[in-house]
Design a protein around this motif. Structure first.
Motif, PDB file in Angstrom:
ATOM      1  N   ASP A  41       0.944  -1.120  -0.020  1.00 42.17           N
ATOM      2  CA  ASP A  41      -0.100   0.008  -0.041  1.00 42.17           C
ATOM      3  C   ASP A  41       0.797   1.370   0.108  1.00 42.17           C
ATOM      4  OD1 ASP A  41      -2.045  -1.554  -0.041  1.00 42.17           O
ATOM      5  OD2 ASP A  41      -2.683  -1.231   1.998  1.00 42.17           O
ATOM      6  N   ILE A  42       1.950   1.151   0.665  1.00 42.43           N
ATOM      7  CA  ILE A  42       3.089   2.303   0.730  1.00 42.43           C
ATOM      8  C   ILE A  42       3.481   2.670  -0.721  1.00 42.43           C
ATOM      9  CG2 ILE A  42       5.216   3.159   1.610  1.00 42.43           C
ATOM     10  CD1 ILE A  42       3.109   3.505   3.632  1.00 42.43           C
ATOM     11  N   ASP A  43       3.840   1.528  -1.522  1.00 34.39           N
ATOM     12  CA  ASP A  43       4.232   1.734  -2.669  1.00 34.39           C
ATOM     13  C   ASP A  43       3.126   2.214  -3.615  1.00 34.39           C
ATOM     14  OD1 ASP A  43       6.829   0.659  -2.081  1.00 34.39           O
ATOM     15  OD2 ASP A  43       6.135  -1.637  -2.827  1.00 34.39           O
ATOM     16  N   ARG A  44       1.796   1.837  -3.485  1.00 32.74           N
ATOM     17  CA  ARG A  44       0.700   2.469  -4.270  1.00 32.74           C
ATOM     18  C   ARG A  44       0.744   3.965  -3.988  1.00 32.74           C
ATOM     19  NH1 ARG A  44      -2.056  -2.411  -2.356  1.00 32.74           N
ATOM     20  NH2 ARG A  44      -2.004  -3.849  -4.281  1.00 32.74           N
ATOM     21  N   LEU A  45       0.947   4.201  -2.698  1.00 30.18           N
ATOM     22  CA  LEU A  45       0.611   5.789  -2.585  1.00 30.18           C
ATOM     23  C   LEU A  45       1.777   6.604  -2.973  1.00 30.18           C
ATOM     24  CD1 LEU A  45      -0.052   5.841   1.587  1.00 30.18           C
ATOM     25  CD2 LEU A  45      -1.652   6.328  -0.611  1.00 30.18           C
ATOM     26  N   ARG A  46       3.050   5.966  -3.137  1.00 30.88           N
ATOM     27  CA  ARG A  46       4.037   6.756  -3.583  1.00 30.88           C
ATOM     28  C   ARG A  46       3.695   6.866  -5.290  1.00 30.88           C
ATOM     29  NH1 ARG A  46       8.530   3.073  -0.456  1.00 30.88           N
ATOM     30  NH2 ARG A  46       8.975   4.380   1.322  1.00 30.88           N
ATOM     31  N   GLU A  47       3.350   5.723  -5.778  1.00 27.83           N
ATOM     32  CA  GLU A  47       3.005   5.817  -7.373  1.00 27.83           C
ATOM     33  C   GLU A  47       1.984   6.925  -7.673  1.00 27.83           C
ATOM     34  OE1 GLU A  47       1.542   2.038  -8.287  1.00 27.83           O
ATOM     35  OE2 GLU A  47       3.514   0.980  -7.942  1.00 27.83           O
ATOM     36  N   LEU A  48       1.013   7.233  -6.574  1.00 26.22           N
ATOM     37  CA  LEU A  48       0.093   8.334  -6.738  1.00 26.22           C
ATOM     38  C   LEU A  48       0.669   9.824  -6.457  1.00 26.22           C
ATOM     39  CD1 LEU A  48      -2.974   6.471  -4.936  1.00 26.22           C
ATOM     40  CD2 LEU A  48      -2.540   7.070  -7.556  1.00 26.22           C
ATOM     41  N   GLY A  49       1.958   9.892  -6.171  1.00 29.62           N
ATOM     42  CA  GLY A  49       2.521  11.177  -5.896  1.00 29.62           C
ATOM     43  C   GLY A  49       2.699  11.506  -4.409  1.00 29.62           C
ATOM     44  N   TYR A  50       2.514  10.656  -3.414  1.00 30.53           N
ATOM     45  CA  TYR A  50       2.662  11.073  -2.175  1.00 30.53           C
ATOM     46  C   TYR A  50       3.940  10.362  -1.700  1.00 30.53           C
ATOM     47  CZ  TYR A  50      -2.558  11.319  -2.111  1.00 30.53           C
ATOM     48  OH  TYR A  50      -3.783  11.934  -2.143  1.00 30.53           O
ATOM     49  N   PRO A  51       4.800  11.467  -1.132  1.00 26.47           N
ATOM     50  CA  PRO A  51       6.273  11.349  -0.745  1.00 26.47           C
ATOM     51  C   PRO A  51       6.347  10.614   0.707  1.00 26.47           C
ATOM     52  CG  PRO A  51       5.676  13.624  -0.294  1.00 26.47           C
ATOM     53  CD  PRO A  51       4.571  12.814  -1.003  1.00 26.47           C
ATOM     54  N   VAL A  52       6.100   9.264   0.748  1.00 24.16           N
ATOM     55  CA  VAL A  52       6.361   8.403   2.040  1.00 24.16           C
ATOM     56  C   VAL A  52       7.527   7.890   2.203  1.00 24.16           C
ATOM     57  CG1 VAL A  52       5.378   6.588   3.210  1.00 24.16           C
ATOM     58  CG2 VAL A  52       3.793   7.656   1.679  1.00 24.16           C
TER      59      VAL A  52
END
Length: 333
Positions: A41-52
């Motif tokens: 899920d963290i990887d998906r958020l990064r793909e959406l542009g969220y800098p985690v």
């Protein structure tokens, strides 16, 4: 356990937007999934542009950091209400620094607020009375949001307008920009009935309505809405130049001085000088200068010198023994 992936991602994002580091195990427990699922899920958020950002270690941790662009935020009910109320309070009064950007943000937020939250925001706003300095007239936030939406959507705007002499008219306009002067809001728009550009004080506007009819923006004569407003106000009002010196530094005075009064310049021997123009009455300018809380001397014009002396004399008389006793008796318990 949340099996709906989009819902789980929103829940994860809401947690990460809290300014702290979340261990992977704690996130997995909160979401009811495995640590492996959290990593995906963290990887998906990064793909959406969220800098985690991830930290190494036995537990491992994640936090949301500032990126190059601002991705969409996820707010819970309380956060959304708090932001909306704050924006409405700022928009309703022409507070310096709270400009059209805050009104656009308010328009976007209120557009997506659920009905239950819009009701909470309206109820809280109605029950709140802000304490303001009285420098400018209050404006209904709903009026500003309707105007901001019309400007952004390039929609023709109808409204009722009350002139300075009390005359009421109906206007059909192509709204160009909202401008805050620090004390008041103005709308710069093309008046279709008069076939010319006009400026409108927003506190004199009522019943604004976006017609839904789109338009192609015309070229503003001055290129800048702020410059057009400045020139318009200059044409309508008589102005005069004034010079005031201060004992304090230019930085100290500028921190207290409203931007619309001008910018002080340092003097070689210490202190600073303010050379500017205004259309305010000399009485009001003298009061506004006194409110700065800085030692100052009026140099010109002679009318402002006399106005400052008269104000000072009245304040001295008001601070006499009788006046002091009156203030003490009227003070709240």
């Amino acid at each position: 356990m949340t099996t709906d992936t989009p819902a789980r991602l929103l829940q994860l994002l809401s947690l990460l937007q809290t300014p702290r580091e979340w261990p992977g195990g704690e996130l997995a427990e909160r979401l009811g999934v495995s640590r492996r699922t959290v990593r995906r899920d963290i990887d998906r958020l990064r793909e959406l542009g969220y800098p985690v950002q991830a930290t190494m270690g036995s537990e491992g941790g994640y936090r949301l950091v500032a990126g190059k662009a601002m991705p969409p935020l996820v707010l819970d009910d309380e956060e959304a209400v708090a932001i909306a109320v704050g924006l409405r309070a700022g928009a309703g009064h022409a507070i310096e620094g709270v400009d059209e950007a805050s009104v656009r943000a308010l328009a976007k937020l209120e557009q997506v607020l659920p009905a239950r939250l819009r009701h909470r925001v309206a109820t809280l706003q109605a029950a709140t009375t802000p304490l303001t300095s009285g420098d400018g007239a209050s404006v209904a936030p709903e009026t500003l949001t309707v105007m901001a939406s019309a400007v952004a959507g390039r929609e023709r705007l109808r409204f009722a307008y009350r002139a300075g002499d009390g005359t009421g008219t109906r206007r059909l306009t192509e709204p160009y920009r909202l401008v805050s002067t620090g004390r008041r809001w103005y709308l710069v728009a093309y008046d279709l009935d008069r076939a010319d550009w006009r400026t409108f004080r927003v506190d004199r506007v009522s019943e604004p309505f976006a017609t839904g009819a789109r338009f192609t923006p015309r070229e503003l004569p001055t290129g800048s809405a702020a410059e057009y407003l400045r020139q318009s106000m200059h044409r309508r009002q008589e102005t005069y130049a004034f010079t005031v010196t201060f004992a304090d530094s230019a930085e100290a005075v500028a921190a207290r001085l409203p931007a619309w009064l001008g910018t002080p310049e340092p003097l070689p021997g210490g202190g600073c000088v303010l050379r500017s123009t205004t259309s305010d009455t000399v009485e009001w300018l003298a009061v506004r200068l006194a409110m700065l809380g800085c030692e100052f001397t009026v140099r010109e014009p002679a009318e402002l010198v006399a106005g400052a002396r008269g104000l000072g004399a009245r304040l001295v008389r008001a601070g006499g023994a009788a006046g002091t006793a009156s203030v003490r008796r009227s003070a709240p318990a």
